[in-house]
Design a protein around this motif. Structure first.
Motif, short mmCIF file in Angstrom:
data_model
loop_
_atom_site.label_atom_id
_atom_site.label_comp_id
_atom_site.label_asym_id
_atom_site.label_seq_id
_atom_site.Cartn_x
_atom_site.Cartn_y
_atom_site.Cartn_z
N LEU A 278 -1.90 2.25 -4.27
CA LEU A 278 -0.59 2.85 -4.56
C LEU A 278 -0.18 3.80 -3.45
O LEU A 278 -0.94 4.69 -3.06
CB LEU A 278 -0.64 3.62 -5.88
CG LEU A 278 -1.03 2.82 -7.13
CD1 LEU A 278 -1.12 3.75 -8.34
CD2 LEU A 278 -0.02 1.70 -7.39
N THR A 279 1.02 3.61 -2.95
CA THR A 279 1.58 4.49 -1.92
C THR A 279 2.43 5.58 -2.58
O THR A 279 3.27 5.27 -3.44
CB THR A 279 2.49 3.66 -0.99
OG1 THR A 279 1.70 2.67 -0.33
CG2 THR A 279 3.18 4.53 0.05
N ASN A 280 2.15 6.82 -2.19
CA ASN A 280 3.02 7.94 -2.57
C ASN A 280 2.97 8.27 -4.06
O ASN A 280 3.96 8.71 -4.64
CB ASN A 280 4.47 7.66 -2.15
CG ASN A 280 5.15 8.90 -1.61
OD1 ASN A 280 4.53 9.96 -1.48
ND2 ASN A 280 6.42 8.79 -1.29
N MET A 281 1.83 8.06 -4.68
CA MET A 281 1.70 8.39 -6.10
C MET A 281 0.79 9.59 -6.31
O MET A 281 0.29 9.83 -7.42
CB MET A 281 1.19 7.17 -6.89
CG MET A 281 2.24 6.08 -7.04
SD MET A 281 3.72 6.63 -7.94
CE MET A 281 3.05 6.86 -9.58
N PRO B 144 2.27 12.03 -8.81
CA PRO B 144 3.22 11.96 -7.69
C PRO B 144 4.07 13.22 -7.57
O PRO B 144 4.24 13.95 -8.54
CB PRO B 144 4.09 10.75 -8.07
CG PRO B 144 4.01 10.67 -9.55
CD PRO B 144 2.62 11.13 -9.91
N ALA B 145 4.60 13.42 -6.38
CA ALA B 145 5.48 14.57 -6.13
C ALA B 145 6.84 14.33 -6.78
O ALA B 145 7.22 13.20 -7.07
CB ALA B 145 5.65 14.75 -4.63
N SER B 146 7.54 15.42 -7.03
CA SER B 146 8.97 15.35 -7.34
C SER B 146 9.71 15.85 -6.13
O SER B 146 9.61 17.02 -5.76
CB SER B 146 9.29 16.24 -8.55
OG SER B 146 8.83 15.65 -9.74
N ASP B 147 10.43 14.97 -5.49
CA ASP B 147 11.17 15.36 -4.30
C ASP B 147 12.44 14.52 -4.21
O ASP B 147 12.79 13.83 -5.18
CB ASP B 147 10.30 15.25 -3.04
CG ASP B 147 9.77 13.83 -2.82
OD1 ASP B 147 10.47 12.86 -3.18
OD2 ASP B 147 8.66 13.69 -2.27
N LEU B 148 13.11 14.58 -3.08
CA LEU B 148 14.38 13.87 -2.94
C LEU B 148 14.24 12.38 -3.20
O LEU B 148 15.20 11.73 -3.62
CB LEU B 148 14.94 14.09 -1.53
CG LEU B 148 15.56 15.46 -1.28
CD1 LEU B 148 15.75 15.67 0.21
CD2 LEU B 148 16.89 15.59 -2.01
N GLY B 149 13.07 11.84 -2.94
CA GLY B 149 12.86 10.42 -3.18
C GLY B 149 12.86 10.08 -4.66
O GLY B 149 13.20 8.96 -5.04
N ALA C 33 8.79 12.89 -10.52
CA ALA C 33 7.49 12.28 -10.82
C ALA C 33 7.61 11.19 -11.88
O ALA C 33 7.00 10.13 -11.76
CB ALA C 33 6.51 13.36 -11.25
N ASP C 34 8.40 11.45 -12.93
CA ASP C 34 8.48 10.45 -14.01
C ASP C 34 9.12 9.16 -13.51
O ASP C 34 8.74 8.07 -13.92
CB ASP C 34 9.23 11.00 -15.22
CG ASP C 34 10.69 11.30 -14.92
OD1 ASP C 34 11.00 11.71 -13.77
OD2 ASP C 34 11.54 11.16 -15.83
#
Lengths: 827, 283
Positions: free
Chosen positions: B216-219, B254-259, B262-263
């Motif tokens: 998993l990428t970016n999780m 995962p992070a919560s960001d502009l992308g 997390a949910d």
């Protein structure tokens, strides 16, 4: 005479041909003259220390540490510059009581947004200058910052400019008819709230300046990556006190502006003032981070829009209440940008009443100002969004709703409720063509089928039938709106002794292709080949008069001035030719670059021959001055009103929220066309930027006032792979208000496309109860709207996505601050 | 944007690079293709005193076979990986994922090893390395050691490579018949980072799935294996993929960001895992 002036047997009109751009071979092979390429003997470099805080008091600032660093020649804070620390003027005080706070080049005592300039270092190279910034000592006492407009207007909000006592900059009202009466008659009143998000213009070339104070007789030359060398010269003289005739401004090759280089920037003033003080040339080039952070931003409006309508969808009245974000300071036309939209909310529709109010608000954010379309994209977005929403509410096809309200082609010229006289247009024809190219009925049928089978990929169709006012602008109208300058344009046409043509224009191209288009216009007006025409622009030394390029004005104002100047050249040449041919001027006809005596074949003079006679002046008729040249300064009688119909189909993956544009059709009517290839390019670029607002771009601040989208990692500018094929076509309803029959095209694509795309997104999601998705319509917002119809997608998390993407990149200063350190990396 | 001053050493060999790193320790950084380090330097988020360029170390370049493994030199560029028939034949997942990395300019500069050693969890290749069960050959003053993928990614931007060590090459087990693969990358524009990515290799035998490895990428702060999904898939047929994929966000942070918050990322992980495994199992 040389061979090059040999007369062609017959020439075809150049106007209307897709002539390759004369500029491109040089630009694409890198033989360019960008400001940052300029190197002068003894040139110094400037770096700017910027505030890392959105709002703070500067309790102490000491630049002496920087002076100890190698290569540093000087360092200045506001106090060090004293009176030379000029204030950036706002030239559009929209109301008599507008709050217009000082906007000093270097912040005095207080910083008001992240990136606010605090001090500068001047060094022998740009590396030394950048390194020395970290040696400047600044103590900041944090003050509360306010980022969102509603918070800024709330009672007790922190004040961006405490001496003003308010964050409200102005309230401007405008209207026509009696809105309350229209509302009283209406069956329904339909009110919507839209957010027109903040955008960063992101021209490919960042800003750059070079100031050279070593000119003759104390003249200082400023090269700047600007759209407005002429306006800049006036403003620099006013701000610095340097006599205007000692300032020369040159805009060399300029790599895009989109309004962001329609400005007087602090660094331009600082470079001039400091170069003069040090007596040495000085260069400053913006980094991409600085470009994102301190080059002015665009849009950022909260829009309340209300339609009073009959049950059949006939619009009786329109009410608009805007809240517009000024940012922390007023730039040159910051407060006026929303006003450019005031006249356009009624768009192509007939109605009895219009009520418009705009409130400008200060916040601790980067100042806003013109961005491609400036006010008109905002207006078009709101009216075209509400038309699609109203159509859904009434259960009427969105195109049908527009047909019930638009001005029909027989009704032109038509004076709108905003008081503008639209000279020409044919909304029916453009729409019919767009519908045909789009296969509107076929796509509606597919949409129905997909909805019925609950396909996870839903199809949405969006409509945008736009018009805009461009060709800025009739000077008297600008005056009535309290803008302090005019909207005229200047052109000079000269036939040189050797017979080649020089065109001088006061417009200032920065990517549009004026050199080619102006060559085509001059070629036809004079009957010569476009390759024989040289276009001079962007230098107050060689083109002393002009109002520059913005607002889709260059062709409809500057191009028309060029035609007029060329006609004057031919008039003068005709007098000389008549003298030489011993004929009556009335008996001469001018064709293909030569004067012929009617009915007397073989008796002719080319314009090149006439030019040489005008140069030697040995044999001119009495009263005729030597040289063959003429000027024209043209003030347009009205605006130009291009229009068009844009249709967009999107596929939305309802599992992920991803939106893909599947079909995009636009049929624009920009009147007559000088160069269809350039027009196509303008439309494509405009569509890209308008689609970018709909789906990709959004400037995001965190609560503390840090710009989180401070790099291209997080401010997503789409590139070719991210955009669909564009199906473009044109209808041609010539403008009746200028001799070329042309209308502006520079902003059309941007203005029209944003609502077409968002309307398509919302249309796809209507089965889920969704009636709005905030821009940028990111996959996450779309997904949230699907799962919570009232959320409109909600706010985005204000954190950068990767280590070097976000707010932590704000400062160009040295400072070992919150660095990211790790071990074992190999990158 | 201009980096702070630093010394530059161009290493001619792995030994030379290791020696300089041993001398300068935490003050040194290894420069590979520069696609992550250079931005960090320019933004002054990183302040090494010395940059050790390993770009010209011959033995760190290229793709070769070594029995049942492919060996990819750390300095092999993304473009070279994409062009490699060996990689395409034996580790098709890597070819597929590498094609999605950034843009052509980055792919011609950026390197396989640099991307792994930088260990950005939003990078595509760390999750791919997990799914491919890569082994990492690391050189230090005491010689060379081999670290399995599961032990390589330690924390956010941290790997098992010590400050005085260099990642020399990566060993990938060849995937033979019966294996299928898919990299599902979810991003908004072509050259942007993954919001979430799922790298899956699946082996089928007699109609059912007998092995699956999913990265998993970016999780989270490191690339992750979706172990719960892998277990649920074991012995399942394709009709069980949907249910198994529901576990894709288990134990992720995962992070919560502009992308995305997390949910949303966790939701995407489930959807994309289902799609990636379905595609890999069908291939």
């Amino acid at each position: 005479m040389t061979e090059t002036v040999e007369r062609p047997l017959a020439r075809e009109n150049s106007v209307g041909q897709p002539l390759r751009r004369k500029e491109d071979a040089r630009l694409v092979t890198g033989r360019t003259n960008w400001t940052d390429n300029i190197v002068l003997p003894g040139m110094l470099h400037m770096a700017v220390l910027r505030s890392p805080m959105a709002h703070a008091r500067i309790t102490r600032i000491d630049v002496s540490g920087a002076l100890q660093r190698p290569g540093v020649v000087a360092a200045y804070s506001a106090a060090d510059l004293g009176d030379a620390n000029g204030s950036i003027p706002c030239v559009w005080p929209v109301t008599d009581d507008m709050v217009s706070p000082p906007h000093p080049c270097l912040a005095i005592d207080e910083v008001r947004y992240v990136g606010d300039a605090v001090a500068v270092v001047i060094a022998a190279d740009r590396y030394a200058a950048a390194d020395a910034l970290e040696a400047i000592d600044v103590d900041y006492e944090p003050l509360p910052a306010v980022v969102e407009m509603p918070a800024a207007l709330a009672e007790g909000s922190p004040l961006v400019h405490s001496e003003s006592g308010t964050n409200k900059c102005y309230t401007w009202e405008f209207g026509g008819g009696d809105y309350e009466a229209a509302k009283a008659k209406a069956d329904r009143v339909f009110t919507r709230h839209y957010v027109n998000q903040r955008l960063i213009p992101m021209a490919m070339e960042p800003r750059a300046v070079v100031a050279n104070p070593t000119g003759p007789d104390g003249e200082i030359t400023l090269w700047s990556a600007t759209q407005i060398p002429h306006v800049l010269r006036v403003l620099l003289a006013l701000v610095t006190g340097i006599p205007e005739n000692k300032i020369r401004v040159i805009a060399p090759d300029v790599g895009g502006g989109f309004g962001s280089k329609l400005q007087l920037y602090r660094e331009e003033v600082l470079a001039v003032v400091i170069a003069n003080r040090l007596g040495r040339p000085l260069k400053w080039t913006e980094s991409r981070s600085e470009n994102a952070q301190v080059t002015h931003h665009g849009r950022d409006q909260l829009q309340e829009i209300e339609l009073a309508v009959t049950n059949e969808g006939k619009i009786l009245g329109l009410r608009v209440d805007l809240t517009a974000n000024m940012g922390a300071y007023l730039h040159i036309i910051t407060p006026g940008v929303p006003l450019l939209g005031a006249f356009m909310f009624n768009s192509i529709y007939k109605m009895e009443a219009l009520s418009f109010t705009c409130t400008g608000v200060f916040t601790n954010t980067t100042p806003t100002d013109a961005y491609r379309g400036a006010g008109r994209p905002e207006a078009t977005f709101a009216i075209e969004r509400i038309m699609d929403d109203l159509a859904a509410e009434l259960g009427v096809d969105p195109l049908e709703l527009r047909r019930r309200n638009w001005i029909t082609h027989e009704e032109f010229p038509y004076t709108t409720i905003a008081g503008l006289e639209y000279d020409s247009g044919n909304y029916e024809a453009a729409t019919a063509r767009a519908v045909e190219l789009f296969d509107y009925d076929g796509l509606r049928a597919e949409q129905k089928a997909r909805r019925e089978r609950k396909d996870p990929v839903q199809l949405g169709i969006g409509v945008s039938t736009f018009t805009e006012m461009c060709g800025l602008a009739p000077s008297r109208v600008l005056g009535s709106l309290k803008y302090v300058a005019g909207g005229w344009e200047h052109a000079t046409v000269r036939i040189l002794p050797t017979g080649v043509v020089e065109v001088v224009t006061g417009t200032s191209p920065h990517g549009q292709g004026h050199v080619t288009a102006w060559s085509q216009i001059a070629a036809d007006a004079l009957g010569v080949d476009p390759s024989a025409v040289q276009v001079i622009h962007g230098d107050t030394g060689t083109s002393p008069y002009g109002m520059d390029s913005y607002g889709s004005r260059s062709l409809v104002v500057g191009g028309v001035a060029l035609v007029q100047a060329a006609e004057r050249v031919v008039e003068k040449a005709k007098v000389i030719a008549a003298h030489l041919l011993e004929a009556d001027a009335a008996d001469l006809e001018y064709k293909d670059g030569a004067f012929n005596v009617k009915g007397s074949p073989g008796s002719s003079k080319t314009i090149q021959e006439v030019a040489f006679e005008a140069f030697t002046a040995h044999n001119l008729p009495d009263g005729v001055e030597p040289t063959l040249q003429a000027n024209s300064t043209l003030d347009p009688s009205t605006f130009s009103f291009p229009h068009g119909t844009h249709l967009c189909a999107v596929d939305i993956d309802t599992e992920t929220g991803m939106t893909k544009i599947r079909t995009y059709v636009c049929v624009d009517d920009i009147g007559k066309v000088i160069n269809p290839m350039i027009v196509e390019g303008q439309v494509h670029g405009g569509l890209a930027q308008g689609i970018a607002q709909a789906l990709f771009e959004e400037a995001v601040y965190d609560d503390a006032g840090n710009l989180v989208t401070g790099s291209l990692v997080d401010y997503l500018v789409p590139a070719a792979p991210d955009l669909p094929h564009f199906t473009t076509d044109r209808t041609e309803t010539p403008s009746t208000t200028n001799p070329l029959g042309v209308k502006g095209v520079g902003e059309a694509g941007t203005i029209a496309s944003t609502p077409a795309v968002v309307n398509a997104v919302v249309d796809a999601l209507r089965p889920f109860g969704v009636d709005d998705v905030r821009m940028a319509c990111t996959p996450e917002r779309v997904w949230r709207a699907i799962n919570d119809a009232g959320s409109k997608g909600g706010d985005r998390a204000a954190e950068g996505t990767v280590a070097y993407g976000g707010a932590t990149t704000e400062s160009t200063a040295g400072g070992q601050g919150d660095g990211i350190e790790k071990t074992g990396g190999q990158a | 944007m201009i980096p702070a001053a630093f010394d530059y050493v161009r290493a001619g060999s792995v030994d030379e690079a290791v020696r300089v790193l041993g001398e300068r320790g935490e003050d040194a950084k290894v420069l590979a293709g520069g696609q992550s380090l250079i931005p960090l330097l320019r933004l002054r988020l990183s302040y090494p005193e010395v940059v050790v360029d390993v770009g010209r170390v011959e033995e760190m370049h290229g793709v070769r076979e070594d029995g049942e493994h492919l060996v990819i030199g750390a300095m092999t560029t993304h473009a070279e990986v994409i062009d490699s028939d060996l990689v395409r034949t034996h580790c098709g997942l890597l070819s597929e994922a590498t094609e999605t990395v950034a843009d052509p300019a980055v792919r011609h500069r950026g390197t396989f090893g640099g991307s792994l050693a930088h260990a950005d969890p939003a990078g595509d290749l760390p999750a791919v390395a997990l799914a491919l069960d890569a082994e990492f050959v690391i050189a230090g003053s005491g010689g060379r050691r081999t670290v399995p993928a599961q032990g390589f990614f330690v924390d956010y931007l941290q790997t098992a490579v010590g400050a005085d060590e260099v990642l020399v090459e990566v060993r990938l087990p060849k995937l033979g018949a019966g294996w299928g693969h898919r990299y599902e990358k979810f991003h908004r524009v072509a050259q942007s980072w993954a919001i979430v990515g799922v790298a899956a290799v699946v082996h089928r035998s007699n109609g059912s799935i007998d092995q699956a490895r999913i990265g998993l990428t970016n999780m989270g702060p490191t690339p992750l294996r979706a172990s719960a999904v892998e277990q649920a898939l074991s012995g399942a047929d394709v009709s069980g993929i949907g249910a198994a994929a529901e576990h894709a966000a288990d134990d992720t942070s995962p992070a919560s960001d502009l992308g995305g918050a997390a949910d949303y990322r966790q939701h995407l992980a489930r959807v994309l895992t289902r799609r990636a495994v379905s595609a890999a199992a069908g291939g």
